[in-house]
Design a protein around this motif. Structure first.
Motif, PDB file in Angstrom:
ATOM      1  N   ASP A  31       0.837  -1.209   0.000  1.00  0.00           N
ATOM      2  CA  ASP A  31       0.000   0.000   0.000  1.00  0.00           C
ATOM      3  C   ASP A  31       0.869   1.255   0.000  1.00  0.00           C
ATOM      4  O   ASP A  31       2.004   1.258   0.494  1.00  0.00           O
ATOM      5  N   SER A  32       0.320   2.337  -0.542  1.00  0.00           N
ATOM      6  CA  SER A  32       1.002   3.633  -0.521  1.00  0.00           C
ATOM      7  C   SER A  32       0.045   4.684   0.018  1.00  0.00           C
ATOM      8  O   SER A  32      -1.133   4.709  -0.322  1.00  0.00           O
ATOM      9  N   LEU A  33       0.571   5.571   0.874  1.00  0.00           N
ATOM     10  CA  LEU A  33      -0.252   6.529   1.608  1.00  0.00           C
ATOM     11  C   LEU A  33       0.349   7.921   1.518  1.00  0.00           C
ATOM     12  O   LEU A  33       1.542   8.111   1.777  1.00  0.00           O
ATOM     13  N   ALA A  34      -0.480   8.907   1.159  1.00  0.00           N
ATOM     14  CA  ALA A  34      -0.111  10.316   1.248  1.00  0.00           C
ATOM     15  C   ALA A  34      -0.585  10.845   2.589  1.00  0.00           C
ATOM     16  O   ALA A  34      -1.775  10.765   2.908  1.00  0.00           O
ATOM     17  N   LEU A  35       0.327  11.381   3.374  1.00  0.00           N
ATOM     18  CA  LEU A  35       0.011  11.935   4.689  1.00  0.00           C
ATOM     19  C   LEU A  35       0.066  13.454   4.571  1.00  0.00           C
ATOM     20  O   LEU A  35       1.137  14.042   4.435  1.00  0.00           O
ATOM     21  N   LEU A  36      -1.111  14.080   4.605  1.00  0.00           N
ATOM     22  CA  LEU A  36      -1.235  15.487   4.256  1.00  0.00           C
ATOM     23  C   LEU A  36      -1.737  16.319   5.430  1.00  0.00           C
ATOM     24  O   LEU A  36      -2.222  15.792   6.425  1.00  0.00           O
ATOM     25  N   GLY A  37      -1.632  17.638   5.263  1.00  0.00           N
ATOM     26  CA  GLY A  37      -2.122  18.566   6.280  1.00  0.00           C
ATOM     27  C   GLY A  37      -1.290  19.823   6.283  1.00  0.00           C
ATOM     28  O   GLY A  37      -0.215  19.884   5.705  1.00  0.00           O
ATOM     29  N   ARG A  38      -1.819  20.838   6.957  1.00  0.00           N
ATOM     30  CA  ARG A  38      -1.091  22.096   7.045  1.00  0.00           C
ATOM     31  C   ARG A  38       0.166  21.920   7.899  1.00  0.00           C
ATOM     32  O   ARG A  38       0.346  20.907   8.570  1.00  0.00           O
ATOM     33  N   ASN A  39       1.012  22.937   7.916  1.00  0.00           N
ATOM     34  CA  ASN A  39       2.218  22.895   8.739  1.00  0.00           C
ATOM     35  C   ASN A  39       1.864  22.769  10.219  1.00  0.00           C
ATOM     36  O   ASN A  39       0.928  23.398  10.699  1.00  0.00           O
ATOM     37  N   GLY A  40       2.618  21.935  10.916  1.00  0.00           N
ATOM     38  CA  GLY A  40       2.472  21.838  12.358  1.00  0.00           C
ATOM     39  C   GLY A  40       1.314  21.013  12.862  1.00  0.00           C
ATOM     40  O   GLY A  40       0.963  21.105  14.050  1.00  0.00           O
ATOM     41  N   VAL A  41       0.726  20.163  12.006  1.00  0.00           N
ATOM     42  CA  VAL A  41      -0.436  19.381  12.446  1.00  0.00           C
ATOM     43  C   VAL A  41      -0.066  17.985  12.936  1.00  0.00           C
ATOM     44  O   VAL A  41      -0.926  17.238  13.393  1.00  0.00           O
ATOM     45  N   GLY A  42       1.221  17.606  12.808  1.00  0.00           N
ATOM     46  CA  GLY A  42       1.644  16.314  13.347  1.00  0.00           C
ATOM     47  C   GLY A  42       2.106  15.297  12.321  1.00  0.00           C
ATOM     48  O   GLY A  42       2.315  14.130  12.674  1.00  0.00           O
ATOM     49  N   LYS A  43       2.307  15.700  11.075  1.00  0.00           N
ATOM     50  CA  LYS A  43       2.686  14.733  10.031  1.00  0.00           C
ATOM     51  C   LYS A  43       4.057  14.117  10.308  1.00  0.00           C
ATOM     52  O   LYS A  43       4.212  12.884  10.326  1.00  0.00           O
ATOM     53  N   THR A  44       5.052  14.976  10.525  1.00  0.00           N
ATOM     54  CA  THR A  44       6.386  14.457  10.831  1.00  0.00           C
ATOM     55  C   THR A  44       6.376  13.687  12.140  1.00  0.00           C
ATOM     56  O   THR A  44       7.040  12.649  12.269  1.00  0.00           O
ATOM     57  N   SER A  45       5.617  14.163  13.110  1.00  0.00           N
ATOM     58  CA  SER A  45       5.538  13.464  14.398  1.00  0.00           C
ATOM     59  C   SER A  45       4.958  12.069  14.239  1.00  0.00           C
ATOM     60  O   SER A  45       5.341  11.147  14.981  1.00  0.00           O
ATOM     61  N   LEU A  46       4.067  11.884  13.286  1.00  0.00           N
ATOM     62  CA  LEU A  46       3.529  10.546  13.060  1.00  0.00           C
ATOM     63  C   LEU A  46       4.619   9.622  12.521  1.00  0.00           C
ATOM     64  O   LEU A  46       4.741   8.469  12.963  1.00  0.00           O
ATOM     65  N   LEU A  47       5.423  10.112  11.592  1.00  0.00           N
ATOM     66  CA  LEU A  47       6.526   9.284  11.081  1.00  0.00           C
ATOM     67  C   LEU A  47       7.524   8.963  12.188  1.00  0.00           C
ATOM     68  O   LEU A  47       7.975   7.821  12.309  1.00  0.00           O
ATOM     69  N   THR A  48       7.883   9.962  12.990  1.00  0.00           N
ATOM     70  CA  THR A  48       8.852   9.706  14.054  1.00  0.00           C
ATOM     71  C   THR A  48       8.264   8.805  15.139  1.00  0.00           C
ATOM     72  O   THR A  48       8.993   8.047  15.784  1.00  0.00           O
ATOM     73  N   THR A  49       6.956   8.847  15.318  1.00  0.00           N
ATOM     74  CA  THR A  49       6.304   7.910  16.237  1.00  0.00           C
ATOM     75  C   THR A  49       6.407   6.488  15.712  1.00  0.00           C
ATOM     76  O   THR A  49       6.659   5.542  16.472  1.00  0.00           O
ATOM     77  N   LEU A  50       6.221   6.314  14.420  1.00  0.00           N
ATOM     78  CA  LEU A  50       6.377   4.984  13.827  1.00  0.00           C
ATOM     79  C   LEU A  50       7.797   4.461  14.022  1.00  0.00           C
ATOM     80  O   LEU A  50       8.008   3.258  14.179  1.00  0.00           O
ATOM     81  N   MET A  51       8.768   5.384  14.022  1.00  0.00           N
ATOM     82  CA  MET A  51      10.167   4.988  14.207  1.00  0.00           C
ATOM     83  C   MET A  51      10.564   4.889  15.678  1.00  0.00           C
ATOM     84  O   MET A  51      11.699   4.536  15.992  1.00  0.00           O
ATOM     85  N   GLY A  52       9.653   5.216  16.589  1.00  0.00           N
ATOM     86  CA  GLY A  52       9.946   5.079  18.011  1.00  0.00           C
ATOM     87  C   GLY A  52      10.704   6.244  18.611  1.00  0.00           C
ATOM     88  O   GLY A  52      11.386   6.096  19.629  1.00  0.00           O
ATOM     89  N   LEU A  53      10.562   7.426  18.015  1.00  0.00           N
ATOM     90  CA  LEU A  53      11.340   8.593  18.452  1.00  0.00           C
ATOM     91  C   LEU A  53      10.503   9.624  19.203  1.00  0.00           C
ATOM     92  O   LEU A  53      10.986  10.725  19.471  1.00  0.00           O
ATOM     93  N   THR A  54       9.274   9.291  19.531  1.00  0.00           N
ATOM     94  CA  THR A  54       8.442  10.149  20.367  1.00  0.00           C
ATOM     95  C   THR A  54       7.992   9.344  21.593  1.00  0.00           C
ATOM     96  O   THR A  54       8.271   8.146  21.707  1.00  0.00           O
ATOM     97  N   ARG A  55       7.296  10.021  22.482  1.00  0.00           N
ATOM     98  CA  ARG A  55       6.737   9.321  23.644  1.00  0.00           C
ATOM     99  C   ARG A  55       5.331   8.860  23.317  1.00  0.00           C
ATOM    100  O   ARG A  55       4.466   9.665  22.970  1.00  0.00           O
ATOM    101  N   LEU A  56       5.113   7.562  23.410  1.00  0.00           N
ATOM    102  CA  LEU A  56       3.792   6.992  23.168  1.00  0.00           C
ATOM    103  C   LEU A  56       3.004   7.022  24.463  1.00  0.00           C
ATOM    104  O   LEU A  56       3.326   6.324  25.419  1.00  0.00           O
ATOM    105  N   HIS A  57       1.973   7.861  24.517  1.00  0.00           N
ATOM    106  CA  HIS A  57       1.159   7.983  25.729  1.00  0.00           C
ATOM    107  C   HIS A  57       0.151   6.839  25.842  1.00  0.00           C
ATOM    108  O   HIS A  57      -0.106   6.334  26.934  1.00  0.00           O
TER     109      HIS A  57
END
Length: 233
Positions: A31-57
């Motif tokens: 599958d291929s996914l476009a992750l869209l949204g305005r600046n600062g809405v969490g797009k990069t944070s979602l990728l870094t969460t997938l990589m384990g680089l954020t705190r998972l609450h």
């Protein structure tokens, strides 16, 4: 098809700060996914969460059926998550070819195959990381991720700041990865229409939440909705 990635009601951020809230989606192999949204809405944070680089609450992340919510980032990479960060991370002391071979893992992607896809990198193979243009650095960043032989590629703003001719070249490469190689891809991209042209599915984030989920073609064909969701001119 086989489910590759499942994100289930994930709330995550940095320290006590919450950036993503109750995010859920799943992708099958290929599958291929476009992750869209305005600046600062969490797009990069979602990728870094997938990589384990954020705190998972709270929530769960499953990779190939296994819970990886507490798995270290390097183990996620070894399991098949390939990340191309926005910053590119070039090393001035390494040549182009050394950037590739230092991370190589067994699989179909080797230096020969990389040079077939990126002939410009073969021409620059002895150049140091700081001797490359921005476009060439982005090619190295993508090629380096491919050398880990990932099952899924996470691309964070791959077209940012690049000349139009390089953008077209990279679009061709990403399209080949998706359509010909069958590689699973998540693309974060400010140029929404470009991302939609490359992918099967689109998710739009706003304030850390998913506010739209549809086929990419459906959103691409509805210009008014696309403009309203991501402020595309």
């Amino acid at each position: 098809m086989t489910e590759l990635l499942a994100v289930e009601r994930v709330t995550a951020g940095y320290g006590e700060s919450v950036v993503l809230e109750d995010v859920s989606f799943a992708l099958d192999e290929g599958d291929s996914l476009a992750l869209l949204g305005r600046n600062g809405v969490g797009k990069t944070s979602l990728l870094t969460t997938l990589m384990g680089l954020t705190r998972l609450h709270k929530g769960a992340i499953r990779w190939a059926g296994k819970d990886i919510a507490r798995v270290a980032p390097y183990k996620r990479a070894r399991a098949g998550l390939g990340w191309v960060p926005q910053e590119r991370h070039m090393y001035p002391s390494l040549t182009v070819e050394e950037h590739l071979t230092v991370v190589a893992r067994p699989g179909r992607w080797d230096v020969k195959k990389i040079y077939e896809v990126f002939p410009r990198l073969q021409e620059r193979r002895t150049n140091m990381g700081n001797q490359l243009s921005g476009g060439e650095q982005q090619m190295v960043a993508i090629a380096r991720a491919l050398m880990t032989n990932p099952r899924m590629l996470l691309l964070d703003e791959p077209m940012e700041g690049l000349a139009p001719i390089i953008v077209q070249e990279l679009l061709g490469v990403i399209r080949k990865l998706v359509q010909d190689e069958g590689l699973s891809v998540i693309v974060v991209e400010q140029h929404a229409r470009l991302a939609l042209s490359l992918t099967q599915r689109a998710i739009v984030l706003d304030r850390g939440c998913i506010v739209h989920d549809s086929d990419s073609r459906e959103l691409l064909d509805d210009g008014a909705k696309l403009d309203r969701l991501v402020s595309v001119a």
